[in-house]
Motif scaffolding. Structure first.
Motif, PDB file in Angstrom:
ATOM      1  N   PRO A  87       0.772  -1.064   0.150  1.00  0.00           N
ATOM      2  CA  PRO A  87      -0.331  -0.095  -0.149  1.00  0.00           C
ATOM      3  C   PRO A  87       0.806   1.169   0.189  1.00  0.00           C
ATOM      4  O   PRO A  87       1.890   1.200   0.631  1.00  0.00           O
ATOM      5  CB  PRO A  87      -0.672  -0.459   1.095  1.00  0.00           C
ATOM      6  CG  PRO A  87      -0.041  -1.328   2.208  1.00  0.00           C
ATOM      7  CD  PRO A  87       0.387  -2.342   1.530  1.00  0.00           C
ATOM      8  N   LEU A  99       1.143   3.542   1.793  1.00  0.00           N
ATOM      9  CA  LEU A  99       1.449   4.296   3.130  1.00  0.00           C
ATOM     10  C   LEU A  99       2.316   3.342   3.813  1.00  0.00           C
ATOM     11  O   LEU A  99       3.144   3.417   4.907  1.00  0.00           O
ATOM     12  CB  LEU A  99       0.633   4.143   3.722  1.00  0.00           C
ATOM     13  CG  LEU A  99      -0.800   5.773   4.061  1.00  0.00           C
ATOM     14  CD1 LEU A  99      -1.054   6.096   2.873  1.00  0.00           C
ATOM     15  CD2 LEU A  99      -0.666   5.914   5.037  1.00  0.00           C
ATOM     16  N   ARG A 120       5.410   2.314   4.701  1.00  0.00           N
ATOM     17  CA  ARG A 120       6.853   2.612   4.287  1.00  0.00           C
ATOM     18  C   ARG A 120       8.333   2.272   5.340  1.00  0.00           C
ATOM     19  O   ARG A 120       7.299   2.494   6.740  1.00  0.00           O
ATOM     20  CB  ARG A 120       6.714   4.619   4.563  1.00  0.00           C
ATOM     21  CG  ARG A 120       5.869   5.253   5.139  1.00  0.00           C
ATOM     22  CD  ARG A 120       5.803   6.294   4.734  1.00  0.00           C
ATOM     23  NE  ARG A 120       4.898   6.727   3.998  1.00  0.00           N
ATOM     24  CZ  ARG A 120       4.831   8.002   3.246  1.00  0.00           C
ATOM     25  NH1 ARG A 120       5.581   8.824   3.324  1.00  0.00           N
ATOM     26  NH2 ARG A 120       3.891   7.483   1.975  1.00  0.00           N
ATOM     27  N   GLU A 153      -0.123 -10.173   6.569  1.00  0.00           N
ATOM     28  CA  GLU A 153      -0.624 -11.026   6.707  1.00  0.00           C
ATOM     29  C   GLU A 153       0.273 -12.505   5.730  1.00  0.00           C
ATOM     30  O   GLU A 153       0.659 -12.043   4.436  1.00  0.00           O
ATOM     31  CB  GLU A 153      -1.952 -11.033   5.368  1.00  0.00           C
ATOM     32  CG  GLU A 153      -2.570 -10.028   6.837  1.00  0.00           C
ATOM     33  CD  GLU A 153      -4.282 -10.415   5.571  1.00  0.00           C
ATOM     34  OE1 GLU A 153      -5.030  -9.893   6.113  1.00  0.00           O
ATOM     35  OE2 GLU A 153      -4.253  -9.950   4.390  1.00  0.00           O
ATOM     36  N   LEU A 199      -0.395  -4.719   4.635  1.00  0.00           N
ATOM     37  CA  LEU A 199      -1.722  -3.118   5.508  1.00  0.00           C
ATOM     38  C   LEU A 199      -0.708  -2.755   6.167  1.00  0.00           C
ATOM     39  O   LEU A 199       0.241  -2.884   6.907  1.00  0.00           O
ATOM     40  CB  LEU A 199      -2.403  -3.528   6.245  1.00  0.00           C
ATOM     41  CG  LEU A 199      -3.140  -5.205   5.710  1.00  0.00           C
ATOM     42  CD1 LEU A 199      -4.450  -5.977   6.402  1.00  0.00           C
ATOM     43  CD2 LEU A 199      -3.841  -4.362   4.532  1.00  0.00           C
ATOM     44  N   ALA A 200      -1.203  -0.998   5.265  1.00  0.00           N
ATOM     45  CA  ALA A 200      -0.150   0.030   6.267  1.00  0.00           C
ATOM     46  C   ALA A 200      -1.099   0.760   7.276  1.00  0.00           C
ATOM     47  O   ALA A 200      -2.395  -0.328   7.546  1.00  0.00           O
ATOM     48  CB  ALA A 200      -0.185   0.857   5.447  1.00  0.00           C
ATOM     49  N   LYS A 201      -0.385   0.770   8.487  1.00  0.00           N
ATOM     50  CA  LYS A 201      -1.028   0.649   9.792  1.00  0.00           C
ATOM     51  C   LYS A 201      -0.924   2.266  10.077  1.00  0.00           C
ATOM     52  O   LYS A 201      -0.157   2.521  10.173  1.00  0.00           O
ATOM     53  CB  LYS A 201      -0.771  -0.277  11.337  1.00  0.00           C
ATOM     54  CG  LYS A 201      -1.781   0.226  12.436  1.00  0.00           C
ATOM     55  CD  LYS A 201      -1.066  -0.235  13.627  1.00  0.00           C
ATOM     56  CE  LYS A 201      -2.418  -0.321  14.777  1.00  0.00           C
ATOM     57  NZ  LYS A 201      -2.385   1.157  14.923  1.00  0.00           N
ATOM     58  N   HIS A 202      -2.207   3.284  10.465  1.00  0.00           N
ATOM     59  CA  HIS A 202      -1.952   4.506  10.279  1.00  0.00           C
ATOM     60  C   HIS A 202      -1.839   4.496  11.381  1.00  0.00           C
ATOM     61  O   HIS A 202      -2.959   4.130  12.559  1.00  0.00           O
ATOM     62  CB  HIS A 202      -2.987   5.021   9.205  1.00  0.00           C
ATOM     63  CG  HIS A 202      -2.474   6.727   9.676  1.00  0.00           C
ATOM     64  ND1 HIS A 202      -3.616   7.567  10.434  1.00  0.00           N
ATOM     65  CD2 HIS A 202      -2.214   7.349   8.876  1.00  0.00           C
ATOM     66  CE1 HIS A 202      -3.020   8.839  10.073  1.00  0.00           C
ATOM     67  NE2 HIS A 202      -2.431   8.695   9.111  1.00  0.00           N
TER      68      HIS A 202
END
Lengths: 144, 246
Positions: A93, A95, A97, A105, A120-123
């Motif tokens: 994704p 985001l 970085r 996963e 999955l990027a965790k914000h």
């Protein structure tokens, strides 16, 4: 008047019971409801081998290596207690970085590394305009 | 509490609610309009999320009202069970539909935000799942109220359900603190927020606007329920008269 007091007591008891139920649910589900394993959990409890799991943590600064084939990458996930090397092939994704949260996963390998099938990027909970982020914000930990 | 008792009288309640409804509604629309204008045109984009951040001006108020709505149902249910105020159960019934709509809006806007930010529309994460459960609990409450009505019940069973359902509220609130979740932690506090003030300010307007709008809708629905009850009672009386005459 007496009946009303009785109902009041019962009502307050009900509210207390509901509150207690919430606390019990929150603490009892602590393990099952966890969305991901953190590297520290794996170090403490052993590798969850042979099943699809999620690994969450911070992408260690300077650890992202993009491989020559253009779609594979390696990086290291840390939570300050332990680190796990991750291999991933696919599209990350926007985001995703370094020094930022990620949830991968996939599954663990017997050697302790992790093979991810999806990222999955965790914000985090910080929001700011671009000019303020000049000092390149980093997320310290996934737990506030 | 003389004021609360005074409000429990439907006639007096109507006298206050009638002018209050349009006032709340239009004040809400005004605040909301200003907040949306500010949020869409006046605030900077986020350094990481870009323009997607603007969903926050809708997502946060809908989440707040989805949860506050159920708090309202739980408190009304409690008041109904203890003090037997008929207006309390009418309030709970009036809250249910807008509360469910706001919970659904919260889930939808969150999903739209999650796709570009996290890279997924939906995950079975603690926060997301508990909010989805709250939405289902709303639907269950509405069905239960209707079933209770059909059976000629006195509203006690839906009221008990209303109290029991509030078990979800602390779970939603603390899911991001106690569990590992994909959803980020609390951003907004009364005294301290981790959202920069330049991005945050329109949120207070949309939050206030949606809240007033919600209150206006609830009052409108309470008046509708009262009017319908009155009409039904009159019809029943008329039916009796016709029977006697025949």
């Amino acid at each position: 008047m007496k009946a009303k007091h009785q109902r009041l007591t019962l009502g307050l008891l009900a509210v207390a019971a509901v509150g207690g139920a919430s606390v019990l649910a929150l603490s009892a589900l602590k393990d099952q409801a966890a969305f991901f394993y953190a590297p520290g959990d794996v170090k403490k409890d052993g590798l969850p081998l042979g099943k699809a799991v999620r690994l969450g943590g911070m992408v260690e600064g300077g650890s992202i290596q993009r491989l020559a084939d253009g779609v594979s990458m390696r990086f290291v996930v840390t939570d300050g207690l332990a680190t796990v090397p991750v291999a991933f092939r696919g599209i990350a994704p926007d985001l995703f970085r370094e020094k930022s949260g990620v949830v991968a996963e996939g599954s663990f390998n017997p050697d302790g590394s992790f093979t991810a099938t999806n990222l999955l990027a965790k914000h985090d909970e910080k929001y700011m305009p671009p000019e303020m982020a000049g000092k390149m914000h980093e997320t310290k930990t996934l737990k506030q | 509490m003389p004021s609360l008792h005074a409000l429990a009288n439907p006639a007096r309640f109507l006298k206050i609610a009638r002018p209050l409804t349009p006032l709340l509604f239009w004040a809400g629309v005004l605040l909301l309009g200003y907040g949306v204008w500010g949020g869409l045109t006046q605030t900077p984009a986020d350094y990481l999320q870009g323009e997607t951040v603007r969903i926050l001006y809708i997502h946060v108020p809908t989440a707040w009202l989805g949860m506050s709505g159920w708090s309202g149902i739980a408190v009304s249910s409690l008041v109904f069970l203890i003090w037997r105020h008929p207006l309390a159960m009418i309030a709970a019934r009036a809250i249910a539909l807008p509360g469910a709509v706001f919970a659904a809006l919260c889930l939808a806007t969150g999903s739209i935000w999650g796709r570009p930010t996290w890279g997924t529309w939906w995950q079975w994460d603690g926060r997301l799942t508990s909010m989805l459960l709250l939405f289902f609990v709303y639907l269950g409450f509405m069905a239960l109220v209707r079933a209770d009505d059909d059976r000629g019940g006195d509203g006690r069973i839906p009221a008990i359900y209303g109290i029991a359902g509030s078990v979800l509220l602390p779970i939603i609130r603390y899911s991001v603190v106690w569990w590992n979740t994909l959803h980020q932690g609390q951003s907004i506090g009364i005294t301290k927020s981790s959202i920069d003030p330049s991005i945050l300010w329109p949120l207070w307007f949309t939050l206030g606007g949606f809240t007033l709008l919600f209150a206006g809708i609830v009052l409108m629905r309470m008046r509708t329920i009262l009017a319908r009850t009155k009409a039904e009672a009159r019809m029943r009386r008329m039916a009796n008269v016709v029977e006697v005459m025949a």
